[in-house]
Write a protein that holds these residues in place. Structure first.
Motif, PDB file in Angstrom:
ATOM      1  N   UNK A   1     -18.185  -2.280  30.693  1.00 35.70           N
ATOM      2  CA  UNK A   1     -18.459  -1.079  29.893  1.00 35.70           C
ATOM      3  C   UNK A   1     -19.400  -1.408  28.735  1.00 35.70           C
ATOM      4  N   UNK A   2     -19.151  -2.589  28.151  1.00 31.71           N
ATOM      5  CA  UNK A   2     -20.001  -3.012  27.029  1.00 31.71           C
ATOM      6  C   UNK A   2     -21.435  -3.220  27.494  1.00 31.71           C
ATOM      7  N   UNK A   3     -21.588  -3.855  28.668  1.00 31.80           N
ATOM      8  CA  UNK A   3     -22.927  -4.070  29.228  1.00 31.80           C
ATOM      9  C   UNK A   3     -23.618  -2.723  29.429  1.00 31.80           C
ATOM     10  N   UNK A   4     -22.856  -1.754  29.985  1.00 27.94           N
ATOM     11  CA  UNK A   4     -23.425  -0.427  30.247  1.00 27.94           C
ATOM     12  C   UNK A   4     -23.858   0.242  28.946  1.00 27.94           C
ATOM     13  N   UNK A   5     -23.094  -0.008  27.891  1.00 31.16           N
ATOM     14  CA  UNK A   5     -23.430   0.581  26.591  1.00 31.16           C
ATOM     15  C   UNK A   5     -24.527  -0.209  25.888  1.00 31.16           C
ATOM     16  N   UNK A   6     -24.901  -1.361  26.435  1.00 26.03           N
ATOM     17  CA  UNK A   6     -25.963  -2.176  25.848  1.00 26.03           C
ATOM     18  C   UNK A   6     -25.512  -2.995  24.652  1.00 26.03           C
ATOM     19  N   UNK A   7     -24.178  -3.178  24.519  1.00 27.84           N
ATOM     20  CA  UNK A   7     -23.657  -3.928  23.378  1.00 27.84           C
ATOM     21  C   UNK A   7     -23.392  -5.372  23.808  1.00 27.84           C
ATOM     22  N   UNK A   8     -24.371  -6.234  23.610  1.00 28.05           N
ATOM     23  CA  UNK A   8     -24.241  -7.629  24.008  1.00 28.05           C
ATOM     24  C   UNK A   8     -23.392  -8.423  23.031  1.00 28.05           C
ATOM     25  N   UNK A   9     -22.930  -9.609  23.496  1.00 27.64           N
ATOM     26  CA  UNK A   9     -22.136 -10.489  22.627  1.00 27.64           C
ATOM     27  C   UNK A   9     -22.992 -11.085  21.510  1.00 27.64           C
ATOM     28  N   UNK A  10     -24.310 -11.072  21.681  1.00 29.58           N
ATOM     29  CA  UNK A  10     -25.183 -11.631  20.646  1.00 29.58           C
ATOM     30  C   UNK A  10     -25.720 -10.580  19.682  1.00 29.58           C
ATOM     31  N   UNK A  11     -25.162  -9.362  19.750  1.00 28.56           N
ATOM     32  CA  UNK A  11     -25.669  -8.271  18.919  1.00 28.56           C
ATOM     33  C   UNK A  11     -25.013  -8.286  17.522  1.00 28.56           C
ATOM     34  N   UNK A  12     -25.838  -8.167  16.501  1.00 28.46           N
ATOM     35  CA  UNK A  12     -25.357  -8.079  15.110  1.00 28.46           C
ATOM     36  C   UNK A  12     -25.938  -6.815  14.485  1.00 28.46           C
ATOM     37  N   UNK A  13     -25.076  -6.037  13.828  1.00 26.61           N
ATOM     38  CA  UNK A  13     -25.551  -4.838  13.131  1.00 26.61           C
ATOM     39  C   UNK A  13     -25.638  -5.125  11.636  1.00 26.61           C
ATOM     40  N   UNK A  14     -26.756  -4.765  11.040  1.00 26.05           N
ATOM     41  CA  UNK A  14     -26.925  -4.924   9.596  1.00 26.05           C
ATOM     42  C   UNK A  14     -27.084  -3.545   8.975  1.00 26.05           C
ATOM     43  N   UNK A  15     -26.118  -3.139   8.154  1.00 24.99           N
ATOM     44  CA  UNK A  15     -26.231  -1.895   7.395  1.00 24.99           C
ATOM     45  C   UNK A  15     -26.809  -2.302   6.046  1.00 24.99           C
ATOM     46  N   UNK A  16     -28.109  -2.081   5.909  1.00 28.24           N
ATOM     47  CA  UNK A  16     -28.858  -2.686   4.807  1.00 28.24           C
ATOM     48  C   UNK A  16     -28.589  -1.963   3.479  1.00 28.24           C
ATOM     49  N   UNK A  17     -28.341  -2.759   2.455  1.00 29.07           N
ATOM     50  CA  UNK A  17     -28.044  -2.234   1.122  1.00 29.07           C
ATOM     51  C   UNK A  17     -29.224  -2.403   0.176  1.00 29.07           C
ATOM     52  N   UNK A  18     -28.932  -2.754  -1.050  1.00 34.53           N
ATOM     53  CA  UNK A  18     -29.978  -2.796  -2.080  1.00 34.53           C
ATOM     54  C   UNK A  18     -30.242  -4.187  -2.651  1.00 34.53           C
ATOM     55  N   UNK A  19     -29.717  -5.244  -2.003  1.00 35.49           N
ATOM     56  CA  UNK A  19     -30.057  -6.583  -2.481  1.00 35.49           C
ATOM     57  C   UNK A  19     -31.554  -6.846  -2.253  1.00 35.49           C
ATOM     58  N   UNK A  20     -32.073  -7.875  -2.884  1.00 34.85           N
ATOM     59  CA  UNK A  20     -33.468  -8.276  -2.688  1.00 34.85           C
ATOM     60  C   UNK A  20     -33.656  -8.710  -1.231  1.00 34.85           C
ATOM     61  N   UNK A  21     -34.750  -8.251  -0.602  1.00 29.10           N
ATOM     62  CA  UNK A  21     -34.964  -8.569   0.824  1.00 29.10           C
ATOM     63  C   UNK A  21     -35.046 -10.080   1.050  1.00 29.10           C
ATOM     64  N   UNK A  22     -35.663 -10.793   0.113  1.00 33.90           N
ATOM     65  CA  UNK A  22     -35.771 -12.251   0.253  1.00 33.90           C
ATOM     66  C   UNK A  22     -34.400 -12.913   0.294  1.00 33.90           C
ATOM     67  N   UNK A  23     -33.479 -12.397  -0.503  1.00 34.04           N
ATOM     68  CA  UNK A  23     -32.118 -12.962  -0.501  1.00 34.04           C
ATOM     69  C   UNK A  23     -31.385 -12.626   0.798  1.00 34.04           C
ATOM     70  N   UNK A  24     -31.659 -11.414   1.332  1.00 37.25           N
ATOM     71  CA  UNK A  24     -31.056 -11.065   2.639  1.00 37.25           C
ATOM     72  C   UNK A  24     -31.556 -12.028   3.708  1.00 37.25           C
ATOM     73  N   UNK A  25     -32.873 -12.266   3.700  1.00 36.19           N
ATOM     74  CA  UNK A  25     -33.469 -13.154   4.707  1.00 36.19           C
ATOM     75  C   UNK A  25     -32.903 -14.565   4.588  1.00 36.19           C
TER      76      UNK A  25
END
Ligand code: PLP
Length: 403
Positions: free
Chosen positions: A369-393
């Motif tokens: 089901x996960x494969x069908x939904x396209x949700x791989x085991x290597x998938x990471x979601x980032x809900x981006x906030x307001x920190x400095x982009x360089x610090x996020x990287x």
């Protein structure tokens, strides 16, 4: 309810600061928090008229509260709808909508990529009461069309979706719904009215989880439905009064104040998300980046047209790996190497939050089901906030560079 008299023609960012109930006799500039469950009635006659619905006025907390009204008025103004109704969470907004609009034997059509609890609520819980439903592929308009039945009463879409940011065509779905005599509801949680106003594209109902960007700082749970006066006050409010999934005045006050900064937060967080997405696309250990603002996104053009040329603040990426086991190990390594950003299953916060969908939001699905939904085991979601982009990287590189 009386509203503060404002001139017509104000822009959404002005409405977000100014639409609210009249101030009290003290003239407070920041909207008051009315923590009360009951209201003293001026006379038995007025009380009777209020309970009979012949006169406006507050009676009891389950039927209304001035702080909650301020939030409802402000959100409705921002979404461009006649009315709004606040609920205790995003899911209770979905429940109120289904309860208010459907009966046994009716049919709902919705996308397989919707929020997991939405799928369970419609497909399992409401099925027990005889509400039929069909799930279709988010981006396949012909599948939506083919699944329409004579008893279809509601089409329900979410765009962009979590976590793969799939986009659907709101105008096309609205036309489809209306040709079938059905309504279109849109979960506008990810884009918010700052980037996307589904009502202007023909949607009938806009649903929100106020827990996310409307609050904006991860403090309270809230939800809302925005629609016409007929749908909100005619259909949903009577059900609300008898079922009671009301938003608490305190939580309403928090999200009301959150709306004042929604515009600048959404734009600033989206700009950071865009920068992060471009950067991630260049990383050798990243297989694929999902972000509507990138030309590589399959619905990039549609997204830009629907979302005011902004991609939103959620970016997902898939790590390269030879097997699902290795992909999961890599993803866990990246998440466990963070020292600044949070491993946290929420989004819409000014703090950047990362999740591993395959073991959290989509953890209960089978691997197929996960494969069908396209949700791989290597998938990471980032809900981006307001920190400095360089610090996020740098925080992501702690894990990415040591894979
Ligand atoms: C979080 C979320 C919901 C549910 O909202 P709650 O406030 O958690 O009940 C619904 N839809 C989307 C897209 C969400 O992200």
């Amino acid at each position: 309810m009386p509203s503060h008299p404002l001139p017509p023609g104000l822009h959404p960012d002005t409405l977000a600061q100014r639409v609210a109930m009249e101030p009290s006799q003290f003239g407070e500039n920041s909207e008051a928090l009315y923590l009360t469950s009951g209201y003293v009635q001026p006379s038995a006659e007025v009380s009777a008229r209020r309970f009979g619905g012949e006169e406006a006025g507050y009676t009891y907390g389950r039927s209304g509260n001035p702080t909650v009204s301020s939030f409802e008025m402000r959100l409705a103004a921002m979404e461009g709808t006649e009315a709004a109704l606040a609920t205790s969470s995003g899911m209770s907004a979905v429940m109120l909508m289904l309860f208010s609009l459907l009966k046994a034997g009716d049919h709902v059509l919705y996308s397989q990529s919707m929020f997991g609890s939405t799928i369970k609520l419609i497909g399992s819980e409401f099925a027990r009461f005889g509400v039929e439903s069909t799930v279709v592929a988010q981006t396949d308009l012909s599948a939506w069309k083919a699944a329409i039945r004579p008893n279809t009463k509601l089409l329900f879409a979410e765009t962009p979706t979590n976590p793969l940011t799939e986009v659907c065509d709101i105008q096309a779905l609205a036309d489809l719904a209306h040709n079938a005599g059905a309504l279109l509801a849109v979960d506008n949680c990810f884009a918010t009215p700052v980037l996307q106003r589904p009502m202007e594209m023909g949607a009938d109902i806009v649903m929100h989880s106020g827990t996310k960007y409307l609050d904006g700082q991860g403090r309270v749970m809230a939800g809302a439905l925005c629609a016409s006066d007929v749908l909100i006050n005619g259909k949903c409010l009577p059900v609300m009064k008898n079922s009671g999934m009301v938003l608490s005045p305190f939580n309403a006050w928090v999200v009301l104040k959150g709306l004042e900064t929604l515009d600048i937060r959404m734009r600033a967080q989206s700009a950071r998300a865009h920068a992060l997405a471009l950067w991630l696309e260049q990383k050798p250990m990243v297989e694929r980046v999902y972000y509507p603002g990138l030309p590589s996104h399959p619905q990039h053009a549609l997204a830009m047209q629907q979302m005011s040329d902004v991609g939103g603040a959620v970016v997902s990426f898939e790590l390269k790996a030879k097997s699902p086991e290795l992909a999961r190990k890599h993803a866990f390594h990246v998440l466990d190497s963070l020292r600044v950003l949070s491993l946290c299953t929420n989004l819409g916060d000014t703090k950047t939050l990362l999740t591993h969908p395959a073991s959290t939001s989509h953890g209960k699905l089978s691997e197929a089901q996960r494969q069908a939904a396209g949700i791989g085991q290597g998938l990471i979601r980032v809900a981006v906030g307001l920190e400095h982009v360089g610090d996020m990287q740098d925080d992501l590189l702690r894990g990415l560079d040591t894979l």
